[in-house]
Design an enzyme around this catalytic site. Structure first.
Site, PDB file in Angstrom:
ATOM      1  N   LYS A  35      41.082  25.589   3.041  1.00 44.29           N
ATOM      2  CA  LYS A  35      42.247  26.422   3.364  1.00 44.29           C
ATOM      3  C   LYS A  35      41.826  27.633   4.203  1.00 44.29           C
ATOM      4  CE  LYS A  35      43.251  27.157  -0.974  1.00 44.29           C
ATOM      5  NZ  LYS A  35      42.166  26.419  -1.643  1.00 44.29           N
TER       6      LYS A  35
ATOM      7  N   ARG B 129      50.169  29.737  -6.362  1.00 44.59           N
ATOM      8  CA  ARG B 129      49.257  28.825  -7.042  1.00 44.59           C
ATOM      9  C   ARG B 129      49.835  28.341  -8.361  1.00 44.59           C
ATOM     10  NH1 ARG B 129      44.268  30.672  -4.761  1.00 44.59           N
ATOM     11  NH2 ARG B 129      42.498  29.501  -5.480  1.00 44.59           N
TER      12      ARG B 129
ATOM     13  N   ARG C   3      28.436  26.079   0.081  1.00 42.37           N
ATOM     14  CA  ARG C   3      29.133  27.195   0.752  1.00 42.37           C
ATOM     15  C   ARG C   3      28.294  28.474   0.690  1.00 42.37           C
ATOM     16  NH1 ARG C   3      35.229  28.720  -0.423  1.00 42.37           N
ATOM     17  NH2 ARG C   3      34.542  28.749  -2.588  1.00 42.37           N
TER      18      ARG C   3
ATOM     19  N   ARG D  94      29.104  32.709  -3.557  1.00 40.41           N
ATOM     20  CA  ARG D  94      30.152  33.303  -4.379  1.00 40.41           C
ATOM     21  C   ARG D  94      29.893  33.022  -5.858  1.00 40.41           C
ATOM     22  NH1 ARG D  94      35.986  31.882  -1.757  1.00 40.41           N
ATOM     23  NH2 ARG D  94      36.437  31.437  -3.927  1.00 40.41           N
TER      24      ARG D  94
ATOM     25  N   ARG E  56      37.676  25.453 -12.043  1.00 40.36           N
ATOM     26  CA  ARG E  56      38.692  25.756 -11.023  1.00 40.36           C
ATOM     27  C   ARG E  56      39.461  24.489 -10.637  1.00 40.36           C
ATOM     28  NH1 ARG E  56      35.134  28.475  -6.643  1.00 40.36           N
ATOM     29  NH2 ARG E  56      37.058  28.759  -5.446  1.00 40.36           N
TER      30      ARG E  56
HETATM   31  P1  AP5 Z   1      36.874  26.979   2.486  1.00 42.99           P
HETATM   32  O1  AP5 Z   1      37.580  27.023   3.796  1.00 42.99           O
HETATM   33  O2  AP5 Z   1      36.156  28.219   2.049  1.00 42.99           O
HETATM   34  O3  AP5 Z   1      37.860  26.428   1.363  1.00 42.99           O
HETATM   35  P2  AP5 Z   1      39.048  27.133   0.595  1.00 42.99           P
HETATM   36  O4  AP5 Z   1      40.059  26.073   0.347  1.00 42.99           O
HETATM   37  O5  AP5 Z   1      39.491  28.367   1.309  1.00 42.99           O
HETATM   38  O6  AP5 Z   1      38.266  27.463  -0.736  1.00 42.99           O
HETATM   39  P3  AP5 Z   1      38.301  28.713  -1.692  1.00 42.99           P
HETATM   40  O7  AP5 Z   1      37.234  28.460  -2.724  1.00 42.99           O
HETATM   41  O8  AP5 Z   1      38.211  30.011  -0.955  1.00 42.99           O
HETATM   42  O9  AP5 Z   1      39.679  28.557  -2.304  1.00 42.99           O
HETATM   43  P4  AP5 Z   1      40.087  28.907  -3.686  1.00 42.99           P
HETATM   44  O10 AP5 Z   1      41.464  28.456  -3.572  1.00 42.99           O
HETATM   45  O11 AP5 Z   1      39.417  28.408  -4.877  1.00 42.99           O
HETATM   46  O12 AP5 Z   1      39.626  30.427  -3.775  1.00 42.99           O
HETATM   47  P5  AP5 Z   1      40.373  31.757  -3.414  1.00 42.99           P
HETATM   48  O13 AP5 Z   1      39.444  32.577  -2.624  1.00 42.99           O
HETATM   49  O14 AP5 Z   1      41.736  31.498  -2.887  1.00 42.99           O
HETATM   50  O15 AP5 Z   1      35.853  25.756   2.521  1.00 42.99           O
HETATM   51  C1  AP5 Z   1      34.986  25.487   1.417  1.00 42.99           C
HETATM   52  C2  AP5 Z   1      33.583  25.097   1.938  1.00 42.99           C
HETATM   53  O16 AP5 Z   1      33.671  23.860   2.638  1.00 42.99           O
HETATM   54  C3  AP5 Z   1      32.987  26.108   2.927  1.00 42.99           C
HETATM   55  O17 AP5 Z   1      31.608  26.130   2.750  1.00 42.99           O
HETATM   56  C4  AP5 Z   1      33.371  25.516   4.284  1.00 42.99           C
HETATM   57  O18 AP5 Z   1      32.451  25.919   5.269  1.00 42.99           O
HETATM   58  C5  AP5 Z   1      33.289  24.017   4.023  1.00 42.99           C
HETATM   59  N1  AP5 Z   1      34.238  23.208   4.786  1.00 42.99           N
HETATM   60  C6  AP5 Z   1      35.502  23.538   5.175  1.00 42.99           C
HETATM   61  N2  AP5 Z   1      36.075  22.517   5.837  1.00 42.99           N
HETATM   62  C7  AP5 Z   1      35.148  21.507   5.864  1.00 42.99           C
HETATM   63  C8  AP5 Z   1      35.132  20.178   6.393  1.00 42.99           C
HETATM   64  N3  AP5 Z   1      36.180  19.676   7.039  1.00 42.99           N
HETATM   65  N4  AP5 Z   1      34.015  19.438   6.219  1.00 42.99           N
HETATM   66  C9  AP5 Z   1      32.935  19.940   5.564  1.00 42.99           C
HETATM   67  N5  AP5 Z   1      32.884  21.187   5.044  1.00 42.99           N
HETATM   68  C10 AP5 Z   1      33.981  21.963   5.186  1.00 42.99           C
HETATM   69  O19 AP5 Z   1      40.560  32.381  -4.868  1.00 42.99           O
HETATM   70  C11 AP5 Z   1      39.458  32.821  -5.645  1.00 42.99           C
HETATM   71  C12 AP5 Z   1      39.938  33.257  -6.997  1.00 42.99           C
HETATM   72  O20 AP5 Z   1      40.871  34.368  -6.869  1.00 42.99           O
HETATM   73  C13 AP5 Z   1      40.714  32.206  -7.816  1.00 42.99           C
HETATM   74  O21 AP5 Z   1      39.857  31.323  -8.512  1.00 42.99           O
HETATM   75  C14 AP5 Z   1      41.538  33.103  -8.745  1.00 42.99           C
HETATM   76  O22 AP5 Z   1      40.771  33.592  -9.795  1.00 42.99           O
HETATM   77  C15 AP5 Z   1      41.922  34.264  -7.833  1.00 42.99           C
HETATM   78  N6  AP5 Z   1      43.208  34.006  -7.140  1.00 42.99           N
HETATM   79  C16 AP5 Z   1      43.401  33.894  -5.780  1.00 42.99           C
HETATM   80  N7  AP5 Z   1      44.683  33.643  -5.501  1.00 42.99           N
HETATM   81  C17 AP5 Z   1      45.335  33.589  -6.701  1.00 42.99           C
HETATM   82  C18 AP5 Z   1      46.685  33.335  -7.077  1.00 42.99           C
HETATM   83  N8  AP5 Z   1      47.635  33.096  -6.161  1.00 42.99           N
HETATM   84  N9  AP5 Z   1      46.984  33.343  -8.401  1.00 42.99           N
HETATM   85  C19 AP5 Z   1      46.046  33.599  -9.332  1.00 42.99           C
HETATM   86  N10 AP5 Z   1      44.755  33.837  -9.045  1.00 42.99           N
HETATM   87  C20 AP5 Z   1      44.398  33.834  -7.735  1.00 42.99           C
END
Ligand code: AP5
Length: 210
Positions: free
Chosen positions: A13, A88, A123, A156, A167
């Site tokens: 994402k 979410r 990552r 991270r 997660r």
């Molecule tokens: P990346 O692009 O970083 O993936 P992502 O979907 O953004 O993953 P996140 O871990 O950031 O999402 P998340 O939803 O768990 O965490 P968030 O920060 O929102 O890609 C992942 C990896 O794959 C990278 O290394 C990238 O380089 C690689 N990659 C990408 N595309 C690729 C491809 N095509 N092929 C190969 N490799 C690839 O949230 C973190 C925490 O915050 C949550 O756990 C929660 O505690 C809190 N939080 C955030 N939002 C909320 C909410 N709305 N409600 C409650 N808690 C929340």
């Protein structure tokens, strides 16, 4: 253009939001990034959120809804935005509706759990600018420092294998039901999130007709 990016943790994402935001000239709003910044600077919200994120749990709905309300009021959101990581849960989606925000598309980036575990294991993120890389798929020049700003790359805390599994479990229980929620509104678009990053960007652009 108001878009939501849905998908499992690590589905790409953040990676795709960066690209689409640049192409469409709209900001990306990542609740995860806002929370991480608040933890880093030690704000009251960050201190309260830290324990949740580090164990892979969701931060309480009222906290993230508050973050989004405040952020969407900014001027840069007038012409549209990408929501990365929000909503979410169904209550978060309902809160967005109650705010009167009319979403054009919800893009679900689909990647299976086995691929997610591999992605999260490789990552690396920049400790200064937050740019995300992968040691195999998106390496930096030396896999130690950020190509964009030169700062150190770190792992991270929530990318530890057992936290990733937690997660994923929470994603399937609480976030996946949003697919049906938005399919019922006729705005859900599903995109295969495996393979070449540029091709996935193309698929997303096609799905949102940009
Ligand atoms: P990346 O692009 O970083 O993936 P992502 O979907 O953004 O993953 P996140 O871990 O950031 O999402 P998340 O939803 O768990 O965490 P968030 O920060 O929102 O890609 C992942 C990896 O794959 C990278 O290394 C990238 O380089 C690689 N990659 C990408 N595309 C690729 C491809 N095509 N092929 C190969 N490799 C690839 O949230 C973190 C925490 O915050 C949550 O756990 C929660 O505690 C809190 N939080 C955030 N939002 C909320 C909410 N709305 N409600 C409650 N808690 C929340």
């Amino acid at each position: 253009m108001k878009i939501i990016f849905l998908g499992a943790p690590g589905a790409g994402k953040g990676t795709q939001a960066e690209k689409i935001a640049e192409i469409c000239s709209i900001p990306t709003i990542s609740t995860g990034a806002i929370i991480r910044e608040a933890i880093k600077t030690g704000t009251e919200m960050g201190t309260a959120a830290k324990a949740y994120t580090e164990k892979g749990a969701l931060v309480p709905d009222e906290v993230v809804i508050g973050i989004i309300k405040e952020r969407l009021a900014n001027d840069d959101c007038k012409n549209g935005f990408i929501l990365d990581g929000f909503p979410r849960t169904v209550p978060q989606a309902e809160a967005l509706d109650e705010l009167g925000v009319k979403i054009d598309y919800v893009v679900d980036i689909d990647v299976d759990d086995a691929d997610i575990v591999e992605r999260m294991g490789g990552r690396r993120v920049c400790e200064a600018c937050g740019m995300s890389y992968h040691i195999k798929y998106i390496p930096t020049k030396d896999n130690k420092t950020c190509d964009k700003c030169g700062a150190k790359l770190i792992i991270r805390k929530d990318d530890q294998p057992e936290t990733v599994l937690e997660r994923l479990k929470i994603y399937h229980e609480q976030t996946e039901p949003l697919k049906a929620f938005y399919a019922a509104k006729g705005i859900l678009k599903s995109v295969d999130g495996r393979g070449d990053i540029a091709q996935i960007t193309e698929s997303i652009l096609k799905s949102i007709k940009a």
